[in-house]
Design a protein around this motif. Structure first.
Motif, PDB file in Angstrom:
ATOM      1  N   TYR A 184       0.823  -1.485   0.287  1.00  0.00           N
ATOM      2  CA  TYR A 184       0.195   0.116  -0.123  1.00  0.00           C
ATOM      3  C   TYR A 184       0.965   1.043   0.146  1.00  0.00           C
ATOM      4  N   TYR A 185       2.164   1.381  -0.200  1.00  0.00           N
ATOM      5  CA  TYR A 185       3.020   2.633   0.160  1.00  0.00           C
ATOM      6  C   TYR A 185       2.830   3.053  -0.917  1.00  0.00           C
ATOM      7  N   ARG A 186       2.230   3.889  -1.522  1.00  0.00           N
ATOM      8  CA  ARG A 186       2.819   4.798  -2.658  1.00  0.00           C
ATOM      9  C   ARG A 186       3.387   5.001  -3.372  1.00  0.00           C
ATOM     10  N   LEU A 187       4.442   4.624  -3.475  1.00  0.00           N
ATOM     11  CA  LEU A 187       5.917   4.914  -4.080  1.00  0.00           C
ATOM     12  C   LEU A 187       5.768   4.628  -5.779  1.00  0.00           C
ATOM     13  N   ALA A 188       4.634   5.105  -6.241  1.00  0.00           N
ATOM     14  CA  ALA A 188       4.090   4.566  -8.067  1.00  0.00           C
ATOM     15  C   ALA A 188       3.014   4.814  -7.562  1.00  0.00           C
ATOM     16  N   PRO A 189       1.742   5.875  -8.331  1.00  0.00           N
ATOM     17  CA  PRO A 189       0.509   5.909  -8.996  1.00  0.00           C
ATOM     18  C   PRO A 189      -0.083   3.794  -9.099  1.00  0.00           C
ATOM     19  N   VAL A 190      -1.223   4.433  -9.056  1.00  0.00           N
ATOM     20  CA  VAL A 190      -2.218   3.500  -8.519  1.00  0.00           C
ATOM     21  C   VAL A 190      -1.851   2.392  -9.953  1.00  0.00           C
ATOM     22  N   ASP A 191      -2.297   2.738 -10.562  1.00  0.00           N
ATOM     23  CA  ASP A 191      -1.876   1.018 -11.902  1.00  0.00           C
ATOM     24  C   ASP A 191      -0.959   0.663 -11.961  1.00  0.00           C
ATOM     25  N   VAL A 192       0.088   1.682 -11.774  1.00  0.00           N
ATOM     26  CA  VAL A 192       1.894   0.327 -11.503  1.00  0.00           C
ATOM     27  C   VAL A 192       1.590   0.210 -10.251  1.00  0.00           C
ATOM     28  N   MET A 193       1.136  -0.219  -9.282  1.00  0.00           N
ATOM     29  CA  MET A 193       1.047  -0.498  -8.005  1.00  0.00           C
ATOM     30  C   MET A 193      -0.158  -1.482  -8.035  1.00  0.00           C
ATOM     31  N   ARG A 194      -0.817  -1.596  -9.033  1.00  0.00           N
ATOM     32  CA  ARG A 194      -1.734  -3.218  -9.616  1.00  0.00           C
ATOM     33  C   ARG A 194      -0.243  -3.672 -10.330  1.00  0.00           C
ATOM     34  N   GLY A 195      -0.333  -3.167 -11.033  1.00  0.00           N
ATOM     35  CA  GLY A 195       0.736  -4.236 -12.153  1.00  0.00           C
ATOM     36  C   GLY A 195       1.735  -4.632 -11.243  1.00  0.00           C
ATOM     37  N   GLN A 196       2.522  -3.921 -10.441  1.00  0.00           N
ATOM     38  CA  GLN A 196       2.808  -4.691  -9.520  1.00  0.00           C
ATOM     39  C   GLN A 196       2.613  -6.361  -8.577  1.00  0.00           C
TER      40      GLN A 196
END
Length: 283
Positions: A177-189
């Motif tokens: 949940y740490y927002r080190l990247a945008p939401v779409d990038v976090m979903r891909g991660q």
């Protein structure tokens, strides 16, 4: 220039002189050592740190005198074991640092890693890595070679598909949940992490928010085989080889592993995080 980088330059120069004295090109030496030619260049030009093993086999091929070899080994050991300045290392470039890590990983068969603040580098997507490297470059004023660093990091990940190696990774749920990247990038991660959990030689564990912890989540650490522990801090990269230190971190890892969620339970945590990001995208 940092003392570490100057010492690496000095060692690379001496190794180059030995190679040239033996009338070998960089390509010739690489072929005899079964290395990629680029590795010889990186070492000689101080873009990669020569290890003790590198020095020994290099010296054998060029038939260096024993006294010379002993001196070179001492230099290599000093470079690897010192508590190095991260600012100095990053000054030599993000890609160079990734090359050093890849070289260490190539000599490792058993990996154990605990990362409390970021997705483990070997498991990052290129998009997530780009945001991480951008932050590192700003913090350490590193050279602007983010694209090259990403390429090396992605190449490093090929090691995950070697069945002769085993990997154990543990992260707390908060990392998802740490927002080190945008939401779409976090979903891909998170999708990438879900895929990794299916690899037979990879154990991926998550410490759920509600799990009682055996200790505070103070810092990350990597255990390479049973020979080395890397403990990165903001200003020092501490490399530990003492058996007592290694045993201490091995016990710490096992304590986290005992309360972590693996396999289907870990996937459930990942799916929950992916759903949370999907809702944010809709909103």
């Amino acid at each position: 220039m940092s003392g570490f980088q100057q010492a690496r330059i000095d060692l690379g120069l001496q190794l180059r002189q030995l190679r040239e004295s033996a009338h070998l090109s960089g390509k010739d030496l690489a072929e005899r050592l079964n290395w990629q030619p680029s590795k010889v260049s990186r070492i000689e030009n101080a873009r990669q740190t020569a290890t003790e093993d590198d020095v020994v086999v290099w010296a054998q091929v060029v038939r260096a005198e024993p006294a010379v070899v002993d001196g070179l080994i001492q230099q290599a050991v000093g470079l690897v074991e010192r508590q190095d300045s991260w600012r100095g290392r990053h000054k030599s470039g993000l890609a160079a640092l990734q090359e050093d890590i890849r070289d260490l990983e190539s000599r490792t068969r058993t990996f154990r890693a605990f990362e409390p603040g970021v997705v483990v580098g070997l498991l990052q997507t290129s998009e997530y890595a780009r945001h991480i490297f951008a932050k590192v470059r700003r913090l350490y004023e590193a050279t602007d070679d983010v694209d090259a660093a990403i390429r090396v990091r992605m190449q490093r990940q090929e090691i995950l598909y070697d069945p002769a190696r085993s990997f154990r990774f543990i992260i707390p749920e908060s990392v998802l949940y740490y927002r080190l990247a945008p939401v779409d990038v976090m979903r891909g991660q998170i999708d990438r992490l879900l895929a990794v959990t299916t690899l037979p030689n990879v154990e991926f564990g998550v410490l759920p928010f509600t799990t009682p912890l055996p200790a505070a989540l103070l810092n990350s650490f990597w255990i390479y085989n049973d020979a080395l522990v890397a403990v990165p801090t903001r200003t020092k990269d501490i490399l530990l080889r003492d058996p007592d230190d290694i045993a201490f971190y091995a016990r710490a890892f096992e304590e986290f592993a005992e309360v972590a969620s693996f396999r289907e339970e870990a996937r459930s945590v990942l799916v929950r995080a992916a759903d949370d990001y999907a809702k944010q995208s809709v909103d």
